[in-house]
Design a protein around this motif. Structure first.
Motif, mmCIF file in Angstrom:
data_model
loop_
_atom_site.group_PDB
_atom_site.id
_atom_site.type_symbol
_atom_site.label_atom_id
_atom_site.label_comp_id
_atom_site.label_asym_id
_atom_site.label_seq_id
_atom_site.Cartn_x
_atom_site.Cartn_y
_atom_site.Cartn_z
ATOM 1 N N UNK A 96 55.561 70.944 34.945
ATOM 2 C CA UNK A 96 55.477 69.887 35.827
ATOM 3 C C UNK A 96 54.281 69.174 36.213
ATOM 4 N N UNK A 97 53.208 69.668 35.280
ATOM 5 C CA UNK A 97 51.883 69.020 34.985
ATOM 6 C C UNK A 97 50.751 69.845 35.696
ATOM 7 N N UNK A 98 51.066 71.109 36.045
ATOM 8 C CA UNK A 98 49.944 71.945 36.735
ATOM 9 C C UNK A 98 48.865 72.456 35.401
ATOM 10 N N UNK A 99 47.804 72.912 35.613
ATOM 11 C CA UNK A 99 46.992 73.355 34.772
ATOM 12 C C UNK A 99 46.859 74.926 34.965
ATOM 13 N N UNK A 100 47.071 75.786 34.090
ATOM 14 C CA UNK A 100 46.919 77.073 34.180
ATOM 15 C C UNK A 100 45.724 77.668 34.183
ATOM 16 N N UNK A 101 45.053 78.207 35.275
ATOM 17 C CA UNK A 101 43.911 78.476 35.668
ATOM 18 C C UNK A 101 43.897 80.056 34.943
ATOM 19 N N UNK A 102 44.678 81.020 35.337
ATOM 20 C CA UNK A 102 44.928 82.434 34.872
ATOM 21 C C UNK A 102 46.263 82.644 34.443
ATOM 22 N N UNK A 103 46.382 82.844 33.245
ATOM 23 C CA UNK A 103 47.661 83.219 32.646
ATOM 24 C C UNK A 103 48.329 84.642 33.292
ATOM 25 N N UNK A 104 49.516 84.782 33.145
ATOM 26 C CA UNK A 104 50.281 86.187 33.943
ATOM 27 C C UNK A 104 49.664 87.440 33.176
ATOM 28 N N UNK A 105 49.351 88.301 33.997
ATOM 29 C CA UNK A 105 48.694 89.475 33.520
ATOM 30 C C UNK A 105 48.493 90.509 34.673
ATOM 31 N N UNK A 106 48.406 91.692 34.253
ATOM 32 C CA UNK A 106 48.184 92.894 35.288
ATOM 33 C C UNK A 106 47.082 92.327 36.302
ATOM 34 N N UNK A 107 47.341 92.609 37.523
ATOM 35 C CA UNK A 107 46.430 92.419 38.530
ATOM 36 C C UNK A 107 45.651 93.868 39.167
ATOM 37 N N UNK A 108 44.296 93.450 39.520
ATOM 38 C CA UNK A 108 43.657 94.797 40.391
ATOM 39 C C UNK A 108 44.466 95.511 41.185
ATOM 40 N N UNK A 109 45.330 94.755 41.885
ATOM 41 C CA UNK A 109 46.031 95.262 43.303
ATOM 42 C C UNK A 109 47.177 96.026 42.556
ATOM 43 N N UNK A 111 50.001 94.778 40.605
ATOM 44 C CA UNK A 111 50.974 94.112 40.286
ATOM 45 C C UNK A 111 50.546 93.298 39.202
ATOM 46 N N UNK A 112 51.182 92.163 39.111
ATOM 47 C CA UNK A 112 51.122 91.157 38.248
ATOM 48 C C UNK A 112 51.090 89.911 38.817
ATOM 49 N N UNK A 113 49.970 89.236 38.044
ATOM 50 C CA UNK A 113 49.878 87.560 38.586
ATOM 51 C C UNK A 113 49.271 86.510 37.671
ATOM 52 N N UNK A 114 49.296 85.353 38.146
ATOM 53 C CA UNK A 114 48.821 84.089 37.472
ATOM 54 C C UNK A 114 48.365 83.253 38.412
ATOM 55 N N UNK A 115 47.428 82.249 37.978
ATOM 56 C CA UNK A 115 47.271 81.232 38.921
ATOM 57 C C UNK A 115 47.327 79.812 38.235
ATOM 58 N N UNK A 116 47.755 78.761 39.120
ATOM 59 C CA UNK A 116 47.728 77.235 38.316
ATOM 60 C C UNK A 116 47.343 76.692 39.618
ATOM 61 N N UNK A 117 46.863 75.441 38.967
ATOM 62 C CA UNK A 117 46.217 74.391 39.733
ATOM 63 C C UNK A 117 47.252 73.180 39.869
ATOM 64 N N UNK A 118 47.561 72.782 41.096
ATOM 65 C CA UNK A 118 48.383 71.439 40.962
ATOM 66 C C UNK A 118 47.532 70.304 40.679
ATOM 67 N N UNK A 119 48.194 68.994 40.615
ATOM 68 C CA UNK A 119 47.280 67.925 40.350
ATOM 69 C C UNK A 119 46.249 67.637 40.991
ATOM 70 N N UNK A 128 53.634 89.047 41.370
ATOM 71 C CA UNK A 128 54.750 90.137 41.709
ATOM 72 C C UNK A 128 53.828 91.528 42.288
ATOM 73 N N UNK A 129 54.369 91.760 43.629
ATOM 74 C CA UNK A 129 53.394 92.723 44.204
ATOM 75 C C UNK A 129 54.318 93.617 44.553
ATOM 76 N N UNK A 130 54.345 94.850 43.933
ATOM 77 C CA UNK A 130 55.384 95.953 44.683
ATOM 78 C C UNK A 130 54.898 96.394 45.880
ATOM 79 N N UNK A 131 53.850 96.413 46.285
ATOM 80 C CA UNK A 131 53.570 96.943 47.656
ATOM 81 C C UNK A 131 53.644 95.766 48.697
ATOM 82 N N UNK A 132 54.176 94.442 48.507
ATOM 83 C CA UNK A 132 54.163 93.277 49.429
ATOM 84 C C UNK A 132 55.799 93.501 49.669
ATOM 85 N N UNK A 133 56.009 93.397 51.061
ATOM 86 C CA UNK A 133 57.272 93.028 51.403
ATOM 87 C C UNK A 133 57.537 92.412 52.815
#
Length: 147
Positions: A96-109, A111-119, A128-133
């Motif tokens: 959709x045009x985002x810039x990937x800041x951090x590709x998906x990977x294991x997280x310190x918390x 779980x697994x996460x990644x970060x993108x920046x919108x335009x 994905x945080x198995x401890x969050x619901x």
């Protein structure tokens, strides 16, 4: 003051690019769209994200040019059900045009996460945080699931 938020309003340097990204790229439906001013998206019951044209934003808060209109120092987070879904959403955002800041990977918390920046450089964490619901009453629960 009650501990809650109803509107998250972000000064947006290019409102048209933001609209294209969220509506055409991610498939979101605006709740209200005022051309050249603001577009609102309902995120959850009682919670709205407003992308506000930066000049209109500064005029609205009577800041003139005293404040920077570009967002910084925060992320909006979108939680999903699996690491695979994190990667899928990051791919959708990239398409959709985002810039990937951090590709998906294991997280310190844990779980697994990644970060993108919108335009407009608004940062989104996809996690994905198995401890969050969310409990049946809508309360966010952080921590391990109790049996």
């Amino acid at each position: 003051m009650e501990q809650r938020v109803h509107f998250i309003t972000v000064a947006t340097l290019d409102l048209d690019a933001a609209r294209r990204f969220y509506v055409e790229g991610l498939g979101w439906t605006p709740t209200l769209d005022v051309p050249d001013e603001i577009v609102f998206f309902q995120l959850a019951p009682g919670v709205v994200l407003g992308l506000f044209d930066a000049d209109a934003f500064l005029a609205d808060i009577d800041a003139g040019s005293a404040l920077a209109a570009a967002p910084s120092g925060f992320t909006l987070s979108h939680n999903v059900d699996s690491p695979e879904e994190v990667d899928r959403v990051l791919g959708q955002a990239l398409d959709a045009g985002a810039r990937i800041v951090k590709s998906g990977r294991q997280a310190a918390f844990g779980g697994y996460h990644g970060i993108f920046a919108d335009p407009n450089e608004v940062l989104w964490e996809v996690a994905h945080n198995p401890g969050w619901r969310v409990a049946d009453d809508g309360t966010v629960v952080l921590g391990p699931v109790e049996e």
